[in-house]
Design a protein around this motif. Structure first.
Motif, short mmCIF file in Angstrom:
data_model
loop_
_atom_site.label_atom_id
_atom_site.label_comp_id
_atom_site.label_asym_id
_atom_site.label_seq_id
_atom_site.Cartn_x
_atom_site.Cartn_y
_atom_site.Cartn_z
N MET A 1 0.84 -1.20 0.00
CA MET A 1 0.00 0.00 0.00
C MET A 1 0.88 1.25 0.00
O MET A 1 1.86 1.31 0.72
CB MET A 1 -0.88 -0.02 1.27
CG MET A 1 -1.81 1.14 1.38
SD MET A 1 -2.83 1.03 2.88
CE MET A 1 -2.08 2.30 3.88
N ARG A 2 0.51 2.19 -0.83
CA ARG A 2 1.25 3.45 -0.84
C ARG A 2 0.73 4.36 0.25
O ARG A 2 -0.47 4.42 0.49
CB ARG A 2 1.05 4.16 -2.19
CG ARG A 2 1.96 3.63 -3.29
CD ARG A 2 1.54 4.23 -4.62
NE ARG A 2 1.53 5.70 -4.58
CZ ARG A 2 2.62 6.44 -4.75
NH1 ARG A 2 3.78 5.89 -4.95
NH2 ARG A 2 2.53 7.75 -4.71
N VAL A 3 1.60 5.06 0.90
CA VAL A 3 1.15 6.00 1.93
C VAL A 3 0.89 7.36 1.28
O VAL A 3 1.51 7.70 0.27
CB VAL A 3 2.15 6.13 3.09
CG1 VAL A 3 2.29 4.80 3.82
CG2 VAL A 3 3.50 6.62 2.60
N ALA A 4 -0.04 8.10 1.88
CA ALA A 4 -0.42 9.40 1.32
C ALA A 4 0.67 10.44 1.58
O ALA A 4 1.44 10.32 2.53
CB ALA A 4 -1.74 9.86 1.93
N GLU A 5 0.69 11.43 0.73
CA GLU A 5 1.62 12.54 0.92
C GLU A 5 1.10 13.49 2.00
O GLU A 5 -0.10 13.77 2.06
CB GLU A 5 1.74 13.35 -0.38
CG GLU A 5 2.67 12.74 -1.40
CD GLU A 5 4.10 12.59 -0.88
OE1 GLU A 5 4.61 13.55 -0.27
OE2 GLU A 5 4.69 11.52 -1.07
N PRO A 6 1.97 14.00 2.83
CA PRO A 6 1.56 15.05 3.76
C PRO A 6 1.18 16.32 2.98
O PRO A 6 1.57 16.47 1.82
CB PRO A 6 2.80 15.31 4.61
CG PRO A 6 3.79 14.27 4.26
CD PRO A 6 3.40 13.67 2.95
N ARG A 7 0.46 17.19 3.63
CA ARG A 7 0.07 18.44 2.97
C ARG A 7 0.20 19.57 3.97
O ARG A 7 -0.28 19.46 5.09
CB ARG A 7 -1.40 18.32 2.54
CG ARG A 7 -1.99 19.59 1.95
CD ARG A 7 -1.70 19.68 0.47
NE ARG A 7 -2.66 20.53 -0.22
CZ ARG A 7 -3.09 20.31 -1.46
NH1 ARG A 7 -2.66 19.28 -2.13
NH2 ARG A 7 -3.94 21.15 -2.02
N ARG A 8 0.85 20.63 3.57
CA ARG A 8 0.93 21.80 4.41
C ARG A 8 -0.02 22.85 3.84
O ARG A 8 0.07 23.23 2.68
CB ARG A 8 2.36 22.35 4.40
CG ARG A 8 2.80 23.05 5.69
CD ARG A 8 2.26 24.46 5.92
NE ARG A 8 2.64 25.46 4.93
CZ ARG A 8 3.82 26.08 4.87
NH1 ARG A 8 4.77 25.80 5.74
NH2 ARG A 8 4.06 26.99 3.93
N CYS A 9 -0.95 23.30 4.66
CA CYS A 9 -1.82 24.40 4.27
C CYS A 9 -1.57 25.55 5.23
O CYS A 9 -1.11 25.34 6.35
CB CYS A 9 -3.30 23.99 4.35
SG CYS A 9 -3.74 22.66 3.21
#
Ligand SMILES: O=P(O)(O)OC[C@H]1O[C@](O)(CO)[C@@H](O)[C@@H]1O
Ligand SMILES: [Fe+2]
Length: 211
Positions: A1-9
């Motif tokens: 399973m691929r892990v999701a990318e973090p996101r900075r808002c």
């Protein structure tokens, strides 16, 4: 399973926006027809600014699963319809057992909560106060201040919103009104109809809640 990318808002408190999100919607006064008690006062607002923004939501949705968290910022204008403070439509989560958190960034508000059984809680919200909205509570925010009410929120991405629950009961049980002394008072909504035990049971669906 691929892990999701973090996101900075970035949260812009001054503009009431989540910057670098992927969602944005606006509600105009015209969209809020039927929510307020004073029809005459509401008609006057429509005559003046039907297409102005009453509140708007900027958000980031990382996915659609229970384990994804939608996060965003709601910015609501200050004002009243007659004596009733401006509010969001309000809803229960379509998957009722999903909770939500609201962190007030600026302004003065009330998190108005109503359980399926008709219990009411009004949680005062000022800057840097966080309200945990437990599963199964109908929730709406009310701007009782003279400035924009800006709140950060987060909830499971598969929660969904059910607005019909409020319509079917003739609105929420109380209305948050100006008390004429710089504060607010909760007044009973005479049009409110109690949900039947069968309705309550259908909403709770075997889930548990405290109230
Ligand atoms: O969806 P409503 O009831 O119009 O109110 C908007 C608020 O609720 C949310 O839908 C989140 O549950 C946010 O977008 C915002 O805080
Ligand atoms: Fe919600």
């Amino acid at each position: 399973m691929r892990v999701a990318e973090p996101r900075r808002c970035d949260v812009s408190v001054a503009t009431g926006f989540l910057v670098n999100g992927d969602g944005h919607y606006r509600k105009t006064y015209r969209d809020l027809a039927g929510l307020y008690a004073d029809a005459e006062a509401f008609a006057a607002i429509l005559a003046e600014k039907a297409d102005d923004v009453a509140y708007e939501v900027t958000s980031y949705t990382p996915g659609e699963k229970t384990s994804d968290l939608i996060m965003g910022v709601t910015r609501m204008e200050p004002g009243k319809v007659g004596r009733e403070f401006f509010l969001t439509r309000g809803h229960i989560h379509a998957k009722g057992d999903r909770p939500e958190i609201y962190h007030t960034l600026s302004g003065r508000g009330i998190m108005q909560l109503e359980s399926p059984g008709g219990e009411v809680r009004l949680v005062e919200m000022g800057p840097q106060q966080v309200c945990y909205v437990p599963p199964f509570w109908i929730h709406r925010s009310v701007n009782i201040g003279s400035q924009d009410l800006v709140m950060f929120f987060a909830y499971p991405a598969d929660s969904g919103q059910d607005y019909g629950i409020i319509e079917r009961s003739g609105g929420m049980r109380v209305r948050v009104m100006d008390n004429g002394k710089g504060g607010y008072v909760a007044e009973e909504n005479p049009a409110w109809r109690e949900r039947s035990p069968a309705d309550v049971e259908a909403i709770l669906g075997g889930g548990e809640m405290v109230a």
